[in-house]
Scaffold this active site. Sequence first.
Site, PDB file in Angstrom:
ATOM      1  N   SER A 154       0.835  -1.199   0.000  1.00 12.43           N
ATOM      2  CA  SER A 154       0.000   0.000   0.000  1.00 12.43           C
ATOM      3  C   SER A 154       0.875   1.256   0.000  1.00 12.43           C
ATOM      4  CB  SER A 154      -0.900   0.011   1.235  1.00 12.43           C
ATOM      5  OG  SER A 154      -1.526   1.265   1.407  1.00 12.43           O
TER       6      SER A 154
ATOM      7  N   TYR B 177      -2.463  -0.772  10.551  1.00 14.02           N
ATOM      8  CA  TYR B 177      -2.292  -1.123   9.139  1.00 14.02           C
ATOM      9  C   TYR B 177      -1.069  -0.408   8.556  1.00 14.02           C
ATOM     10  CZ  TYR B 177      -3.334  -1.419   4.117  1.00 14.02           C
ATOM     11  OH  TYR B 177      -3.261  -1.632   2.769  1.00 14.02           O
TER      12      TYR B 177
END
Length: 309
Positions: A181, A194
Amino acid sequence: MDPVWTTTVLLVPCVVVLTAGFFYLYSVIIGLLTKTSVRNKVVVITDALSGLGKECAAVFHRGGARLILCGKSWEKLEELTDDLANASDPTLTFPSKLVLLDFGDMDSMPEVISEILECYGCLDIIIFNSSMKVKAPAQTLSLEMDKLLMDNNYFGPATLAKGLLPSMISRRTGHLLLVNSIQGKLAVPFRSAYAASKHAVQAFFDCLRAEVEEYSISVSTINHTFISLSAPSENTETSICSLSYTKKLGVSPDEAATEIVKTLSNKRKEVVISPSLPKMAVYARSFFPNVFFAVMAAGVKHAEASENM
């Protein structure tokens, strides 16, 4: 007849033909790149059941790769294998090998590594595309949830990479590609665990790149905003907003798969798939951190104010 009208009538078909020709040539080039990159290569996909995983499986299968498809559900892996077989010429492709893989179960990793190595006895490409997400204020997340995210997004890929690397080192060839990501570079509020896991795995592969270069092993990272899995329904206002958001910031599975093929072909070390705004945020975090932090804090306050209205 009006000369302008005549010119327009003649010009429009030409533009259409040229545009169609451009997209045809582009598809041909991508097809050739795929066959060149993965023909007869042993390719591991760590999450073949995700939208991106299925797209990569289809592209690489058509390209003649020897696929090792990993996922949490054996039934769904078998369904995917059947779909790939039905959509291809069996004389030009190889049947896929299947391995159950759940990064949330770290105790199973030694067995998983052995199974992957036993499939063909060697590896050429590993695509680390598994991921687990959570969105919540940091103080509301339990330590168990933090650990689960770290297992799925960091410890799992790192353990698998370390377990499979000796095979590549012995052959002095291989390519590890991490689909990560953009939050591996940019921390966003309400995604503390995350973002932390994505920063950790980004750092691991950045270090690994330098360590294995002497063995002619390539390491690439692709950072994206998010993968849009499917188009939402057209009947609700929420879905329309979601579709607009996806078009602005999201990346479709086929776009991401195309970028993966190109990255494998030219062995680029790092790729960022993102619209201009998130890219600007990455640079702002590096060169103007105080401005970036102020904007993030203002965004949180605005969100809280909207919820209280």
